[in-house]
Scaffold this motif. Structure first.
Motif, PDB file in Angstrom:
ATOM      1  N   HIS A  68      14.171 -89.997  90.674  1.00 15.80           N
ATOM      2  CA  HIS A  68      13.196 -88.995  91.075  1.00 15.80           C
ATOM      3  C   HIS A  68      11.957 -89.096  90.198  1.00 15.80           C
ATOM      4  N   ASN A  69      10.826 -88.806  90.810  1.00 14.48           N
ATOM      5  CA  ASN A  69       9.587 -88.874  90.068  1.00 14.48           C
ATOM      6  C   ASN A  69       9.447 -87.624  89.219  1.00 14.48           C
ATOM      7  N   ARG A  70       8.809 -87.678  88.232  1.00 12.77           N
ATOM      8  CA  ARG A  70       7.642 -88.371  87.760  1.00 12.77           C
ATOM      9  C   ARG A  70       8.001 -89.427  86.734  1.00 12.77           C
ATOM     10  N   GLY A  71       9.119 -89.325  86.128  1.00 13.00           N
ATOM     11  CA  GLY A  71       9.500 -90.290  85.107  1.00 13.00           C
ATOM     12  C   GLY A  71       9.608 -91.715  85.614  1.00 13.00           C
ATOM     13  N   TRP A  72       9.967 -91.886  86.879  1.00 18.23           N
ATOM     14  CA  TRP A  72      10.130 -93.229  87.437  1.00 18.23           C
ATOM     15  C   TRP A  72       8.793 -93.928  87.549  1.00 18.23           C
ATOM     16  N   GLU A  73       7.772 -93.170  87.862  1.00 15.93           N
ATOM     17  CA  GLU A  73       6.408 -93.710  87.924  1.00 15.93           C
ATOM     18  C   GLU A  73       5.973 -94.185  86.540  1.00 15.93           C
ATOM     19  N   GLU A  74       6.260 -93.378  85.527  1.00 16.14           N
ATOM     20  CA  GLU A  74       5.937 -93.752  84.143  1.00 16.14           C
ATOM     21  C   GLU A  74       6.695 -95.011  83.737  1.00 16.14           C
ATOM     22  N   ALA A  75       7.970 -95.102  84.098  1.00 20.09           N
ATOM     23  CA  ALA A  75       8.786 -96.268  83.742  1.00 20.09           C
ATOM     24  C   ALA A  75       8.259 -97.529  84.424  1.00 20.09           C
ATOM     25  N   ALA A  76       7.964 -97.446  85.712  1.00 21.04           N
ATOM     26  CA  ALA A  76       7.434 -98.618  86.435  1.00 21.04           C
ATOM     27  C   ALA A  76       6.118 -99.071  85.824  1.00 21.04           C
ATOM     28  N   SER A  77       5.287 -98.122  85.435  1.00 24.80           N
ATOM     29  CA  SER A  77       4.008 -98.459  84.802  1.00 24.80           C
ATOM     30  C   SER A  77       4.238 -99.138  83.458  1.00 24.80           C
ATOM     31  N   LYS A  78       5.186 -98.630  82.686  1.00 21.60           N
ATOM     32  CA  LYS A  78       5.477 -99.228  81.381  1.00 21.60           C
ATOM     33  C   LYS A  78       6.024-100.641  81.546  1.00 21.60           C
ATOM     34  N   GLY A 117       3.110-102.934  82.963  1.00 22.84           N
ATOM     35  CA  GLY A 117       1.858-103.032  82.217  1.00 22.84           C
ATOM     36  C   GLY A 117       0.652-102.619  83.039  1.00 22.84           C
ATOM     37  N   ALA A 118       0.885-101.997  84.190  1.00 24.88           N
ATOM     38  CA  ALA A 118      -0.185-101.531  85.070  1.00 24.88           C
ATOM     39  C   ALA A 118       0.136-100.114  85.506  1.00 24.88           C
ATOM     40  N   SER A 119      -0.878 -99.377  85.893  1.00 23.64           N
ATOM     41  CA  SER A 119      -0.664 -98.024  86.380  1.00 23.64           C
ATOM     42  C   SER A 119      -0.098 -98.097  87.795  1.00 23.64           C
ATOM     43  N   ILE A 120       1.098 -97.551  87.978  1.00 24.82           N
ATOM     44  CA  ILE A 120       1.756 -97.577  89.286  1.00 24.82           C
ATOM     45  C   ILE A 120       1.970 -96.151  89.759  1.00 24.82           C
ATOM     46  N   GLU A 121       1.555 -95.906  90.978  1.00 23.04           N
ATOM     47  CA  GLU A 121       1.762 -94.591  91.591  1.00 23.04           C
ATOM     48  C   GLU A 121       2.900 -94.719  92.598  1.00 23.04           C
ATOM     49  N   LEU A 122       3.913 -93.907  92.432  1.00 24.74           N
ATOM     50  CA  LEU A 122       5.046 -93.910  93.349  1.00 24.74           C
ATOM     51  C   LEU A 122       5.106 -92.587  94.089  1.00 24.74           C
ATOM     52  N   THR A 127       6.972 -90.451  97.513  1.00 25.98           N
ATOM     53  CA  THR A 127       8.317 -90.324  98.054  1.00 25.98           C
ATOM     54  C   THR A 127       8.725 -91.601  98.780  1.00 25.98           C
ATOM     55  N   CYS A 128       9.908 -92.071  98.475  1.00 28.29           N
ATOM     56  CA  CYS A 128      10.519 -93.253  99.089  1.00 28.29           C
ATOM     57  C   CYS A 128       9.659 -94.507  98.943  1.00 28.29           C
ATOM     58  N   ASN A 129       9.015 -94.670  97.793  1.00 24.32           N
ATOM     59  CA  ASN A 129       8.317 -95.906  97.448  1.00 24.32           C
ATOM     60  C   ASN A 129       9.232 -96.745  96.582  1.00 24.32           C
ATOM     61  N   ALA A 130       8.928 -98.011  96.502  1.00 25.07           N
ATOM     62  CA  ALA A 130       9.672 -98.914  95.619  1.00 25.07           C
ATOM     63  C   ALA A 130       8.677 -99.728  94.814  1.00 25.07           C
ATOM     64  N   ALA A 131       8.928 -99.870  93.541  1.00 29.07           N
ATOM     65  CA  ALA A 131       8.164-100.771  92.681  1.00 29.07           C
ATOM     66  C   ALA A 131       9.059-101.979  92.445  1.00 29.07           C
ATOM     67  N   LEU A 132       8.608-103.136  92.844  1.00 31.25           N
ATOM     68  CA  LEU A 132       9.384-104.357  92.702  1.00 31.25           C
ATOM     69  C   LEU A 132       8.823-105.136  91.524  1.00 31.25           C
TER      70      LEU A 132
END
Length: 168
Positions: free
Chosen positions: A116-126, A129-134, A136-141
């Motif tokens: 669940h967001n918001r922590g997942w967005e922070e983790a994907a960004s970390k 190395g880029a700012s990632i916005e997630l 609902t039902c998005n995936a960062a690959l």
């Protein structure tokens, strides 16, 4: 008087108070089908799935497994802390690293973590190395190279980010 009215309202709708037990909406059901199809087209079929134990994430997994049979072959672990860790700013990435290292093996090449967001967005960004916005039902690959998941975890902690990233 306002506090009493609000308390009575909340008592009349007990399921309203428990987000963890909230079912997946119709939109969420459609989104789960769409994301699973996109992941299949990209060849990102997980061998290990680490999921929040919230009702809606369990329902999402069931839909994804029904839609893409490759998801049925994955080893699955429901992790209750994936639900609550988002409340702790800045701790999700480290928590994910520990969970991945705990449950993965070197022969597992693709891991899917869902929570669940918001922590997942922070983790994907970390991790990227880029700012990632997630949303609902998005995936960062995220894709990176290494000899083991433990080595990848060390790279992430030291600020060496993923080689390739995309969002769907």
């Amino acid at each position: 008087m306002m506090a009493k009215i609000m308390a009575e309202f909340l008592l009349s709708f007990p399921s309203f108070c428990i987000d963890h037990d909230r079912p997946l909406s119709r939109t969420g059901q459609s989104d789960a089908i769409e994301v699973s199809q996109k992941l299949q087209k990209l060849g990102w079929i997980p061998e290990l799935i680490l999921y929040s134990d919230a009702v809606r994430t369990r329902e999402t997994l069931a839909i994804m497994q029904e839609e893409v049979k490759g998801f049925l072959e994955a080893e699955v672990h429901f992790i209750s802390s994936f639900y609550s860790i988002v409340a702790m700013d800045g701790q999700t990435a480290e928590h994910l690293q520990h969970a991945i290292c705990k449950f993965s093996r070197d022969e597992i090449l693709t891991v899917m973590c869902m929570g669940h967001n918001r922590g997942w967005e922070e983790a994907a960004s970390k991790f990227s190395g880029a700012s990632i916005e997630l949303k609902t039902c998005n995936a960062a690959l995220l894709e990176a190279t290494g000899k083991s998941w433990e080595e990848m975890s060390i790279h992430w902690r030291c600020g060496r980010n993923s080689n390739r990233k995309s969002c769907i």
